[in-house]
Design a protein around this motif. Structure first.
Motif: not given
Length: 123
Positions: A50-52, A71, A76-77, A81, A83-84, A86
């Motif tokens: 989910t990082h980006c 996003n 970002n998520p 959520w 990060n990075p 889920q």
């Protein structure tokens, strides 16, 4: 002493015979939700990157695109959520994969046939 040794071996052999000889074979289990010609569907634990933001998922060697990318507008998520990643489960059925987690998040993905890598990478 030899008599005690023989008795122990006889007792162990009798116990093994009782434990292995009295059980009936286990009946095969059948998943009634599947019929001939369908592939059973099961959820497996999955760490969604989910990082980006949430755009893609890779399940084994298959790449999937999110039907509705998620996003926060800044790469970002979305709020709520991890990060990075889920943690949750993913279920693949045909060309569709569905991610679920304990927080109530659900993301549906569709396969990218022939894909060998992600469309985008982030740092």
């Amino acid at each position: 002493m030899v008599l005690r040794y023989v008795r122990c071996i006889a007792a162990a052999a009798a116990a093994m015979a009782v434990m292995s000889g009295c059980a009936t074979p286990a009946a095969p289990t059948i998943d009634a939700s599947t019929s001939p010609g369908t592939t059973p569907v099961s959820s497996v634990p999955f760490a969604l990157f989910t990082h980006c933001g949430i755009y893609e998922a890779r399940v084994q060697d298959t790449f999937f695109l999110a039907d509705q990318p998620l996003n926060d507008g800044h790469g970002n998520p979305p709020a709520g959520w991890g990060n990075p990643y889920q943690s949750g489960t993913i279920t693949v059925a045909g060309s569709q994969a569905v991610f679920h987690d304990d927080s109530g998040h659900t993301v549906t993905f569709h396969e990218r046939p022939g894909a060998t890598s992600f469309l985008q990478t982030c740092s």
